[in-house]
Design an enzyme around this catalytic site. Structure first.
Site, PDB file in Angstrom:
ATOM      1  N   HIS A 120       0.839  -1.198   0.000  1.00 52.10           N
ATOM      2  CA  HIS A 120       0.000   0.000   0.000  1.00 52.10           C
ATOM      3  C   HIS A 120       0.876   1.250   0.000  1.00 52.10           C
ATOM      4  O   HIS A 120       2.103   1.166  -0.095  1.00 52.10           O
ATOM      5  CB  HIS A 120      -0.986  -0.011   1.169  1.00 52.10           C
ATOM      6  CG  HIS A 120      -0.351  -0.079   2.532  1.00 52.10           C
ATOM      7  ND1 HIS A 120       0.290   0.991   3.122  1.00 52.10           N
ATOM      8  CD2 HIS A 120      -0.283  -1.096   3.430  1.00 52.10           C
ATOM      9  CE1 HIS A 120       0.734   0.647   4.316  1.00 52.10           C
ATOM     10  NE2 HIS A 120       0.411  -0.633   4.529  1.00 52.10           N
ATOM     11  N   CYS A 132       3.015  -4.778   6.538  1.00 57.47           N
ATOM     12  CA  CYS A 132       2.863  -4.664   5.087  1.00 57.47           C
ATOM     13  C   CYS A 132       4.135  -4.113   4.448  1.00 57.47           C
ATOM     14  O   CYS A 132       5.109  -3.819   5.127  1.00 57.47           O
ATOM     15  CB  CYS A 132       1.701  -3.715   4.761  1.00 57.47           C
ATOM     16  SG  CYS A 132       0.087  -4.315   5.315  1.00 57.47           S
TER      17      CYS A 132
END
Length: 157
Positions: A120, A132
């Site tokens: 992201h 992430c």
């Protein structure tokens, strides 16, 4: 991170990286491994659809992702409100303006082995993530423009 032959800066988990089979829900580590590129979610109210050959759809205000290991929807998209612990995908901070859903712990999900591992947009000056991989939004778009079904994200030590 190497992106189409060019090195780009990336943010990883606040706890660094860990082997894929050692990942634990909430540990803040980014799991190493090779992950299929599944699909794209994006904020249509903030941008045009990203150019990509991967399946893509806008994020809706009621989109969430279950992160409760004891729930049957663990590491799966859910509709909000949802009774178990979950992430809200329609965020105000811009992190999830573009999400690349990768195939970490999803076939089938193993409870507790980590959920919502996405690629992201970065926060600030590449602040650490919860596990992430985060890139500058322009680099996310560049990656997506070159991505196709069958491609993988490789996270190495």
């Amino acid at each position: 991170m190497d992106l189409a032959g060019k090195r780009v800066r990336a943010a990883l988990g606040r706890s660094g990286i860990c082997p894929q089979n050692s990942k634990q829900e909430g540990d803040g580590a980014t799991p190493t491994g090779r992950y299929a590129l599944r699909r794209i979610l994006y904020r249509a109210d903030r941008m045009t659809p990203p150019l990509t050959a991967l399946p893509a759809r806008p994020i809706r205000a009621d989109d969430g992702w279950c992160d409760a290991p004891d729930d049957p929807a663990y590491n799966r998209p859910v509709r909000l409100p949802y009774p178990a612990s979950h992430e809200t995908l329609f965020r105000e901070d811009g992190l999830y303006d573009i999400i690349l859903v990768v195939g970490h712990n999803d076939d089938p999900p193993v409870p507790g082995l980590g959920s919502a591992i996405f690629l992201h947009c970065k926060r600030g000056d590449y602040e650490p993530t919860e596990g992430c991989v985060a890139l500058d939004p322009d680099d996310v778009r560049r990656l997506l423009s070159n991505a196709k079904p069958g491609d993988h994200l490789v996270i190495e030590p």
